[in-house]
Scaffold this active site. Structure first.
Site, PDB file in Angstrom:
ATOM      1  CD  GLU A 253      -1.251  -0.011   3.712  1.00 37.96           C
ATOM      2  OE1 GLU A 253      -2.360  -0.531   3.501  1.00 37.96           O
ATOM      3  OE2 GLU A 253      -0.887   0.407   4.821  1.00 37.96           O
ATOM      4  CG  ASN A 343      -3.378  -3.829  16.914  1.00 42.24           C
ATOM      5  OD1 ASN A 343      -2.931  -4.736  16.231  1.00 42.24           O
ATOM      6  ND2 ASN A 343      -2.845  -2.619  16.922  1.00 42.24           N
ATOM      7  NE  ARG A 345      -2.223  -7.291  19.630  1.00 40.60           N
ATOM      8  CZ  ARG A 345      -1.524  -6.180  19.757  1.00 40.60           C
ATOM      9  NH1 ARG A 345      -1.631  -5.458  20.867  1.00 40.60           N
ATOM     10  NH2 ARG A 345      -0.739  -5.749  18.793  1.00 40.60           N
TER      11      ARG A 345
END
Length: 720
Positions: A253, A343, A345
């Site tokens: 990207e 994320n 978590r």
């Protein structure tokens, strides 16, 4: 306290030793928590309802500081805890803090902390009702979540679909676009090989980011500015991705040049509620891993903060997210922001959000997993003060801003005596920092009513942080906190190479700092000399006639040799250096690793690392360790006559810059190699490091094999 050990026999096909299970009976559920001084004040005001239904017992499928962190809140909630550990972690703090402990394998993470079968067996063995994964290891593994569900055990985190959707960077980008989140331009397919990577990179337009589709934590990521770097980046990122995630898919990207890395903390429950807890500034990084984080960001205005927060919440609701999670953005100089990843978590840097919001994120994760709705709404989330997290690592900051170091913590003293300091650590004096796991020692979190106070508290804490036995990155952390660009908030993800273009060289002393350090070294030397003259019952030796009134000294440190004249007046030291007279208060203690020195009325905390023979003094001053020698003027004149040892030419050798594992070797004896050519790749803490030769010639010998473990400074390849 009584200990009981139980053993479970695994089927014969599983080669590891059976795990041991240790149970600790304590007087009251909070006894271990209350006795632990290492788990300091949280700066949270998140109330725990003693009448709210919760778990009886949870297992923490992790190690180190994050396991200790989860145990802390669990014990506040009255929940019993189970730690898992490898054989080398059997006496680690996270094991000692838990009510029960289960050994799940040997040192390598793939044989212990990543073994789902053994962790699931530990869950059944202990009767744990839920599992908290921490971060890393299995924290974003959807298969693990599904296996827990099959056992009827709850996962303290999001559902498997959310993990799968956000864990794959291609899928996460698609979902983000559907949720109306700003995304970075790039190629949405899988890159086939190195030449395909070059073609795609040209189409997207350099610079590009080459990264692992299943990646995270900075692993499997490379920036390429041209075709050659694209080929090299594809190769190394593929290897890292396979090693770290078992998935070598790569995507490309557009790289947003000179951006800020700003992330939004979100909380969602199982009832469709979701909120954002403002932002964290995480721009200061090396190798795409964060070094210093702060909350809030000095860059965002209220409008941008709100827009980023609302997009993060929209994404969380789009995927039915129910736990604590983080949506990461790249932000350019115009405050345009682009989705990077989510994320699924708890983040390493979550404590700074807890400091400025008062919300205990682990508490909320446990509540949400149990099925309780959020009791806090968006209007309850305010910003109170400022918090900075300095990641203290066992790393050498003078090598690529931090290559791993290993060893035993022979001396370890956290700065918890200072105000507004929190240390989230999973080590203690005597702990071993090994090659097998992340080299983090502690997350040093310092809070203030404003940014200036948070910076000052961080500097004071770093000065008072005593770590011996391993090389650590405190010199770099402290220097950043006093650097002009950081102070002004002018930072980006390119901060380190911009501020330190030739790498970090340690504290560059100002002329005044050089004078103060010289005066302090002279004072330490003389205090030690005078101390040796004080013998009980030998008053004659203490006669003033035996002690000179004036001392002519030469201080050697770095490439400098500084003469000075010292007088002892009323127990203080008057030191004349370069025409400046400095007074050092003599009431400091040489028996302590910390010296609280008063230099011309200014208080300095310095660390006395070594006080050796022949005037050798190693001292940590303003973060950096300085090796010095204090000599009398006469001795210095004699020593100047001794010839120097000839320097050894090492251009024909490749040395390992760190302890690690040999992943590949690209040459053999008799091969001709060119200057700058890669000869081998070393892996340390799952990061691939390409090593090149500094000269051209014929390979004389290759001293290692693939799969071999090597030490720092070990010779790997040598030319004729």
């Amino acid at each position: 306290m009584t200990l009981q050990r139980h053993h479970v026999q695994y089927p014969p096909t599983q080669e590891a030793q059976p795990p041991s299970h240790t149970t600790r009976e304590t007087q009251g559920k909070k006894s271990l928590y209350l006795s632990s001084t290492r788990l300091c004040s949280m700066y949270t005001t998140d109330p725990i309802d003693p009448n709210e239904v919760t778990f009886d017992k949870i297992l923490i499928a992790n190690r180190g500081e994050i396991a200790c962190r989860v145990i802390k809140t669990s014990k506040k909630m009255g929940i019993k805890t189970v730690s898992i550990h490898s054989d080398v972690d059997s006496n680690a703090p996270h094991v000692k803090l838990a009510d029960e402990a289960v050994c799940v394998g040997t040192a390598q993470a793939r044989d212990s902390y990543l073994r789902m079968d053994r962790i699931l067996e530990a869950v059944k063995l202990t009767g744990a009702q839920a599992v908290h994964p921490g971060y890393g290891f299995l924290s974003e593994n959807a298969e693990f979540v599904q296996k827990l569900e099959d056992l009827g055990v709850l996962f303290i985190g999001p559902n498997a679909n959310a993990i799968t959707g956000m864990g794959d960077k291609l899928e996460s980008k698609r979902l983000a676009m559907e949720a109306g989140v700003n995304t970075i331009p790039g190629y949405d397919g899988i890159v086939k090989d190195a030449e395909d990577c070059v073609r795609i990179s040209r189409d997207v337009g350099y610079p590009v980011m080459i990264k692992a589709s299943a990646g995270g934590g900075g692993k499997g990521m490379r920036i390429a500015w041209n075709d050659e770097e694209a080929r090299e980046g594809f190769k190394l990122s593929t290897q890292e991705a396979a090693s770290s995630f078992g998935d070598d898919r790569i995507l490309v990207e557009k790289f947003v040049d000179n951006p800020r890395h700003i992330e939004i903390q979100v909380l969602g429950d199982k009832h469709g509620n979701a909120i954002y807890l403002n932002e964290r500034e995480c721009s200061i990084q090396r190798r795409n891993q964060k070094v210093i984080e702060e909350a809030p960001s000095v860059f965002l205005d209220e409008g941008t903060r709100k827009a980023m927060g609302e997009q993060a919440v929209a994404l969380a609701k789009q995927i039915g997210y129910s736990s604590a999670g983080t949506v990461e953005f790249l932000v350019d100089s115009k405050k345009n922001f682009y989705f990077l990843e989510m994320n699924t978590r708890l983040q390493v840097e979550h404590p700074i959000t807890e400091c400025i919001t008062g919300v205990d994120l682990v508490h909320q994760m446990i509540r949400i997993a149990k099925g309780h709705p959020l009791r806090i709404s968006q209007k309850d989330i305010l910003i109170r003060g400022w918090a900075i997290e300095s990641r203290v690592y066992a790393e050498d900051p003078f090598k690529s801003f931090g290559l791993p170091s290993i060893g035993r913590l022979s001396k370890y003293q956290e700065p918890l005596h200072l105000p507004k300091v929190r240390c989230d650590s999973g080590v203690e004096e005597g702990s071993e920092i090994s090659i097998y796991y992340d080299p983090m020692i502690c997350k040093l979190v310092c809070y203030g009513n404003n940014r200036e106070e948070a910076i000052e508290n961080s500097i004071n804490a770093l000065d008072a942080y005593v770590i011996r036995g391993v090389t650590h990155n405190i010199p770099l952390l402290r220097d950043i906190l006093t650097e002009d660009h950081f102070i002004s908030g002018d930072i980006s993800t390119n901060y380190l190479p911009q501020v330190y273009p030739e790498g970090f060289k340690g504290r560059q002393l100002t002329p005044r700092e050089q004078i103060d350090l010289t005066a302090l070294l002279a004072s330490i030397h003389l205090k030690n000399m005078l101390r040796s003259c004080n013998f009980v019952n030998e008053t004659k030796i203490r006669s003033s006639s035996k002690i000179p009134a004036t001392w002519n000294l030469v201080i050697k440190f770095g490439n400098q040799e500084v003469p000075c004249l010292v007088k002892v007046v009323d127990g203080n030291f008057k030191v004349a250096v370069n025409g400046v007279t400095v007074t050092v208060n003599g009431r400091f203690n040489l028996a302590s690793p910390l010296i609280e020195a008063n230099i011309d009325g200014t208080q300095e905390t310095v660390q006395l690392i070594k006080l050796g023979s022949a005037g050798e003094i190693r001292i940590r001053y303003r973060g950096t360790a300085f090796q010095s020698q204090v000599l009398s003027k006469d001795v210095h004149q004699y020593m100047s006559l001794i010839p120097e040892k000839p320097k050894i030419d090492q251009s024909k050798q490749v040395l390992s810059p760190m302890p690690g594992l040999v992943k590949s070797i690209a040459c053999a004896p008799g091969n001709m190699v060119a200057e700058g050519q890669e000869v081998c790749v070393i892996e340390a803490m799952k990061m691939q490091n390409s090593l090149t030769i500094a000269a051209s010639g014929k390979v004389k010998a290759v001293y290692v094999k693939e799969g071999e473990t090597v030490e720092e400074e070990q010779v790997l390849v040598e030319l004729e």
